[in-house]
Scaffold this active site. Structure first.
Site, mmCIF file in Angstrom:
data_model
loop_
_atom_site.group_PDB
_atom_site.id
_atom_site.type_symbol
_atom_site.label_atom_id
_atom_site.label_comp_id
_atom_site.label_asym_id
_atom_site.label_seq_id
_atom_site.Cartn_x
_atom_site.Cartn_y
_atom_site.Cartn_z
ATOM 1 C CB CYS A 79 -0.990 -0.031 1.153
ATOM 2 S SG CYS A 79 -2.320 1.198 0.979
ATOM 3 C CG HIS A 181 -3.953 -3.369 2.746
ATOM 4 N ND1 HIS A 181 -3.015 -2.918 3.636
ATOM 5 C CD2 HIS A 181 -4.540 -2.263 2.224
ATOM 6 C CE1 HIS A 181 -3.035 -1.599 3.669
ATOM 7 N NE2 HIS A 181 -3.951 -1.178 2.816
ATOM 8 C CD GLU A 183 -2.051 -6.008 5.282
ATOM 9 O OE1 GLU A 183 -2.342 -4.816 5.494
ATOM 10 O OE2 GLU A 183 -1.470 -6.396 4.240
#
Length: 204
Positions: A79, A181, A183
């Protein structure tokens, strides 16, 4: 062997750390240059303003460290940590970035809702080890108002569409970075992090 997550006070570190640990990695969150240099792989996450991020990296003396990592060991930008790799951003005026790659970070045109927030499919245009087990059309989680325009289009690894085509990821050598992202991207995102961990093991 451990993966270093660069801590420069710009958000989302805990979620990245937890996701990597869930995939079996030993993780150290640090701004210590010696610890970063000894890591098997390095992650630069980030959420927030580009200028604040650059000020923090400058204050911590990490700009040259990050530049020097490129090509030496697996590196993952996420990001804001992706956007910082470019020459400058137009957010809040013109702010100089790390300049690892030539290009500019521009605001997404207001032909669609900004920020671009939510799940979008990606199109893989340059296969690489981090996309092992990932196919075009899989969805990843995005949160951003600015997008990267690289001068060298050959580094683009994936794209997405939000009114315009947006660069979702780049790859050059051992350097990888994504606008989305991993994650926060469920199974597909965790697979990318797992592949990054595997890469750090292979490169030892």
């Amino acid at each position: 062997m451990y993966i270093a997550i660069i801590d420069y006070n710009m958000g989302n570190i805990s979620s990245v750390k937890n996701a990597l640990k869930r995939q079996g990695a030993e993780v150290r969150v640090t701004s210590d240059i010696a610890v970063i240099n000894k890591a098997a792989g390095v992650v630069l996450p980030g959420v927030g303003a580009f200028s604040d991020a650059m000020n923090s990296l400058t204050r911590l003396g990490l700009k040259d460290t990050i530049r020097d990592l490129m090509g030496r060991k697996p590196f993952l930008g996420i990001c804001l940590g992706f956007q910082l790799l470019f020459e400058y951003s137009m957010e809040d005026g013109k702010t100089r970035g790390l300049g690892v790659f030539k290009g500019v970070v521009e605001r997404i045109p207001a032909i669609q809702k900004v920020p671009h927030m939510g799940w979008n499919l990606i199109n893989i245009v340059k296969p690489n080890p981090l996309f092992e087990g990932i196919e075009s059309g899989q969805h990843f989680y995005f949160v951003h108002s600015y997008h990267v325009a690289p001068h060298d289009r050959t580094i683009i690894s994936s794209t997405t569409n939000h009114g315009i085509d947006i660069v979702a990821g780049i790859n050059q050598g051992l350097a990888y970075a994504f606008q989305f992202h991993p994650e926060k991207s469920s199974t597909a995102g965790l697979r990318i992090l797992e592949n990054f961990i595997k890469l750090t093991v292979r490169e030892q």
